[in-house]
Design a protein around this motif. Structure first.
Motif, PDB file in Angstrom:
ATOM      1  N   LYS A 105      -5.317  -7.870   9.163  1.00 10.28           N
ATOM      2  CA  LYS A 105      -4.377  -7.055   7.963  1.00 10.28           C
ATOM      3  C   LYS A 105      -4.666  -5.664   8.255  1.00 10.28           C
TER       4      LYS A 105
ATOM      5  N   HIS B 297      -3.712 -15.049   4.604  1.00 15.29           N
ATOM      6  CA  HIS B 297      -2.661 -15.002   3.545  1.00 15.29           C
ATOM      7  C   HIS B 297      -1.025 -15.103   4.388  1.00 15.29           C
TER       8      HIS B 297
ATOM      9  N   ARG C 118      -0.971  -4.003   1.162  1.00 18.16           N
ATOM     10  CA  ARG C 118      -2.153  -3.114   1.075  1.00 18.16           C
ATOM     11  C   ARG C 118      -3.091  -3.771   0.158  1.00 18.16           C
ATOM     12  N   GLU C 119      -2.634  -4.274  -0.815  1.00 20.85           N
ATOM     13  CA  GLU C 119      -3.596  -4.810  -2.015  1.00 20.85           C
ATOM     14  C   GLU C 119      -4.168  -6.210  -1.577  1.00 20.85           C
ATOM     15  N   LEU C 120      -3.689  -6.978  -0.512  1.00 19.56           N
ATOM     16  CA  LEU C 120      -4.304  -8.296  -0.269  1.00 19.56           C
ATOM     17  C   LEU C 120      -5.689  -7.912   0.167  1.00 19.56           C
ATOM     18  N   ARG C 121      -6.522  -9.107  -0.258  1.00 22.90           N
ATOM     19  CA  ARG C 121      -7.799  -8.962   0.214  1.00 22.90           C
ATOM     20  C   ARG C 121      -8.265  -9.716   1.390  1.00 22.90           C
TER      21      ARG C 121
ATOM     22  N   SER D  93       5.221  -2.747   1.022  1.00 21.03           N
ATOM     23  CA  SER D  93       4.109  -2.324   1.596  1.00 21.03           C
ATOM     24  C   SER D  93       2.742  -2.379   0.573  1.00 21.03           C
ATOM     25  N   THR D  94       3.219  -2.176  -0.650  1.00 25.09           N
ATOM     26  CA  THR D  94       2.188  -2.137  -1.889  1.00 25.09           C
ATOM     27  C   THR D  94       1.644  -3.494  -1.770  1.00 25.09           C
ATOM     28  N   TYR D  95       2.170  -4.556  -1.900  1.00 25.46           N
ATOM     29  CA  TYR D  95       1.849  -5.846  -2.107  1.00 25.46           C
ATOM     30  C   TYR D  95       0.802  -6.206  -0.946  1.00 25.46           C
TER      31      TYR D  95
END
Length: 370
Positions: free
Chosen positions: A196, A5, A114-117, A110-112
């Motif tokens: 990540k 990403h 942390r949610e990355l796969r 940070s929310t964005y």
């Protein structure tokens, strides 16, 4: 590549660019006639197959939004994934002033993150004129087994920078911080490939300690704990635009065929927002040499060693040398300009003379009339 990403840092205004970043970020600064600086970061991602990309912004980003749009020009306009523009998610603590450092910018979204796969994050700066072969860097990262790979250059930047000292095994175990000259090690382009998991742990550790800087705090702690940083050496042209002087120098570099060839290789095309315009008109008395002229302009005077964006008008008798003229500039009859950067839609009345220098070019602000 679903395992990767992209993150592009486009929040910095870079105060040493003065009037040029009064209403825009450095990443949206026009470059080489028809491009913006962020085009190189977006195109590097696209050419490596990294089509899920977040662009971190903070303020003065209207110009950036207008240019990037949905990301379709870089094949990132997708229903799922694709391009995401990332302001600070409405967190009040991140609107009070400029981000202190990269870690603070990452924690603001940070929310964005942390949610990355994705397993790996590719991070690059939006104000670097460099066509990075990220596919090769990603391959090196996986083959080396490193948790983090730094993309470096042999060129010595003109601004304060960090240098990685590389061991015989190709890993860096320590850094030299805040250098202003060359010397031991390789200069960081502040572009990284990082797992990540490691990035999130760095963000958490820095947030807990009220630290803000990726290099001075996160990387330094990682190396001190015995971590190893892989290094990928970018072999081509690379300039991070950090001042009026570097912007002017980099623009003049584009008049050299060898520099253009490194920045615009056929195998890694650079895309930008599509513009449809008529061809440039050259009047009977026009004289142009060693210049880049975009479409839609009208040239009736003399132009030497210049970079002109679209819809520029150079009237009869005008003599323009060593200048950067952005979109819609209008230069009157008999005007003499040397070492001038004219922002968009500025006008110079007939028979004016403005003489700057390579070290200190004169800047005409956007929409100004002289």
């Amino acid at each position: 590549m679903s395992d990767f990403h992209g993150i592009i840092f486009a929040y910095g205004t870079v105060s040493d660019l003065g009037e040029l970043v009064k209403t825009r970020t450095a990443a949206s600064l026009p470059f080489c006639g028809r491009y913006r600086l962020i085009d190189f970061a977006l195109s590097s991602m696209m050419n490596a197959g990294v089509l899920d990309v977040g662009v971190i912004m903070q303020r003065d980003y209207q110009s950036l939004l207008d240019h990037i749009g949905s990301g379709k020009d870089w094949d990132m306009g997708r229903r799922i994934g694709g391009l995401r523009m990332l302001p600070p998610f409405g967190l009040p603590e991140y609107h009070k002033g400029d981000y202190t450092g990269t870690i603070e910018a990452l924690n603001a979204v940070s929310t964005y993150i942390r949610e990355l796969r994705a397993k790996y994050i590719v991070m690059v700066q939006g104000n670097v004129a460099a066509n990075l072969d990220l596919k090769a860097a990603m391959r090196r990262h996986i083959e080396s087994g490193a948790e983090i790979t730094a993309i470096c250059t042999e060129r010595t930047p003109e601004y304060r920078h960090h240098r990685y000292v590389v061991d015989a095994d190709g890993f860096a175990r320590h850094m030299i911080f805040n250098q202003t000259v060359g010397g031991e090690g390789l200069a960081s382009l502040e572009a990284y490939i990082i797992s990540k998991e490691l990035l999130v742990s760095m963000m958490d550790a820095c947030a807990a300690a009220n630290h803000y800087h990726f290099h001075r705090d996160a990387i330094a702690a990682y190396l001190a704990s015995g971590g190893k940083v892989g290094v990928y050496l970018h072999p081509g042209y690379a300039r991070r635009i950090m001042s009026l002087e570097t912007y002017f120098d980099a623009s003049m570099d584009m008049l050299k065929p060898e520099c253009r060839a490194e920045l615009f290789p056929k195998e890694r095309p650079v895309r930008t927002k599509s513009h449809e315009d008529v061809s440039t008109y050259y009047g009977e008395g026009a004289f142009v040499t060693n210049s880049l002229i975009s479409d839609g302009s009208i040239i009736e005077g003399e132009v030497k060693n210049c970079v002109l964006s679209s819809d520029v008008r150079i009237a009869k008798g005008a003599k323009i040398e060593n200048c950067i003229l952005m979109r819609g500039c209008n230069i009157g009859e008999g005007v003499i300009l040397n070492s001038v950067i004219a922002d968009k839609y500025s006008r110079v009345s007939p028979y004016q003379t403005l003489m700057g220098s390579e070290k200190l070019p004169i800047v005409i602000p956007k929409n100004s009339k002289i």
